[in-house]
Scaffold this active site. Structure first.
Site, short mmCIF file in Angstrom:
data_model
loop_
_atom_site.label_atom_id
_atom_site.label_comp_id
_atom_site.label_asym_id
_atom_site.label_seq_id
_atom_site.Cartn_x
_atom_site.Cartn_y
_atom_site.Cartn_z
N CYS A 11 0.94 -1.10 0.08
CA CYS A 11 -0.14 0.03 0.10
C CYS A 11 0.94 1.25 -0.05
O CYS A 11 1.90 1.36 0.75
CB CYS A 11 -0.92 0.22 1.21
SG CYS A 11 -1.87 1.48 1.29
N GLN A 211 -15.65 14.28 10.00
CA GLN A 211 -14.14 14.44 9.75
C GLN A 211 -13.43 13.06 10.23
O GLN A 211 -13.89 12.66 11.12
CB GLN A 211 -13.61 15.54 10.50
CG GLN A 211 -14.17 16.82 9.99
CD GLN A 211 -13.70 17.47 8.85
OE1 GLN A 211 -12.75 16.74 8.16
NE2 GLN A 211 -13.94 18.75 8.53
N CYS A 333 -10.87 21.85 2.56
CA CYS A 333 -10.04 20.54 2.41
C CYS A 333 -9.13 20.55 1.19
O CYS A 333 -8.36 19.80 0.87
CB CYS A 333 -10.74 19.41 2.58
SG CYS A 333 -11.87 19.14 1.30
#
Length: 388
Positions: A11, A211, A333
């Protein structure tokens, strides 16, 4: 931070994990300052750092492997499951329960969904942790067929993992690259997860946005509450309000607060959290359309906006520019779209800003800015000189 998955190339989502954390923060600060450099006089408050590990309060696990040996994590390029149950950025309470959820899936006979072959049942497992340690678990299924088996084996899971408070089955029959479908079937009596952040307890329902970093989110809400309290507006709109985080933190006796959110599920959560606050209301609707339909008499003194990454866009920015709103708090964001939207509102000047590292080890960042309306220059009375 060390991550065995990253080192093994299993990953690579945390693209900045090899960058020392202080350098990550400095780079994000410099990028935000550069993008907003056109706004002279903008004062930057100290950056809010995050815990480097265990900060994610939600795990979105793609299920792969086999019915006997499921994997929880991601899929590789060939659609095979890559197990990431020990991902170090996921909250420890979530990591602890994932092996129990995997064994539950085996007992319930939930065959993982095979993406290349388009068969199987269990597509994702979504787990959210409250600051209290309580958990919400959602099994994303292709059909309703496994529901009876889920209900049959659920008591054993709840006995093994007593911090699990909410369990649902989400139905996603379509073959498409999304995490969840539109329908959640409750499997427990309780359907909301309480998320206390500072003085406010928010309610999170299965399809409500929250969030992903509770530690930083609490400081974001607290900072915005301080800005609003210092201004002391009589009326506030919280657009894109989600489950009401900003609205509830900005509430005060005699202050009218209205939250607008397109998700009816989130609005239901927000209303429940505000049940004892008579001056706080929430409504389901599109934030831009709601604002454009308002009259000058209805417009509040302060507006909070917390849009998705695309920003508020030209219509809402244009409305704010032409409105009677005196102050705006913009939580973003995406500093690129933030800079674009601020350029479309020249009458609203950024005076305070803060970088909040909501997403360590990634390029993503949260930026909060306080805008105040620039007072129009007073018109001088015409001189009488030269008049006949």
């Amino acid at each position: 931070m060390q991550c065995s998955y990253y080192d093994a190339h299993a990953c690579r989502s945390c693209t900045l994990i090899e960058v020392p954390y202080p350098d990550q923060l400095r780079d994000k600060e410099e990028r935000c300052a550069e993008l907003l450099a056109a706004h002279a006089g903008l004062e930057w408050l100290p950056t809010v750092a995050s815990p480097q590990a265990g900060y994610r309060n939600k795990a979105k696990m793609v299920v792969g492997g086999t019915a006997e040996r499921p994997t929880f994590g991601i899929l590789d390029g060939d659609g095979r499951g890559v197990d990431l149950r020990d991902c170090p950025v996921v909250a420890p309470g979530i990591r602890a329960v994932l092996p129990l959820l995997a064994r539950f899936a085996v007992r319930a006979g939930l065959a993982p969904y095979d993406v290349p072959r388009r068969r199987g049942e269990l597509k994702h497992v979504l787990v959210t942790e409250s600051p209290t340690g309580d958990l919400m678990v959602r099994f994303v299924l292709r059909t309703e067929r496994p529901l009876a088996r889920l209900r049959e084996h659920l008591p054993q899971l709840l006995e093994q993992a007593p911090r699990i408070r909410v369990v649902t089955a989400n139905l996603l029959p379509e073959h498409k690259a999304v995490v969840e479908g539109d329908v959640d079937v409750p499997l427990t009596e309780r359907t909301t997860l309480t998320m206390p952040l500072g003085p406010v307890a928010l309610d999170l329902r299965p399809q409500s946005f929250f969030q992903t970093n509770s530690h930083v989110a609490a400081q974001l809400y607290a900072q915005v509450a301080r800005w609003v309290e210092a201004i002391g507006p009589a009326s506030v709109w919280d657009l894109y309000c989600g489950v009401g985080g900003f609205a509830l933190h900005c509430a005060a006796p005699g202050r009218r607060v209205l939250g607008i959110e397109v998700s009816a599920e989130a609005v239901q959560s927000a209303r429940h959290a505000a049940r004892d606050l008579p001056d706080v209301e929430f409504a389901a609707g599109d934030a831009t359309r709601f604002a454009l339909a308002s009259s000058p008499e209805q417009q509040p003194e302060l507006v909070v906006v917390n849009p998705p990454r695309r920003g508020i866009g030209p219509e809402l920015a244009g409305w704010l520019e032409a409105s009677t709103v005196r102050h705006v708090v913009y939580s973003s964001c995406n500093p690129v779209t933030l800079a674009r939207d601020l350029a479309a509102m020249p009458s609203l000047r950024p005076v305070r800003g803060q970088v909040l590292d909501m997403f360590p080890h990634t390029p993503h960042v949260e930026v909060a800015t306080l805008l105040e309306r620039v007072r129009p220059r007073a018109t001088r009375p015409a001189s009488s000189a030269g008049r006949g």
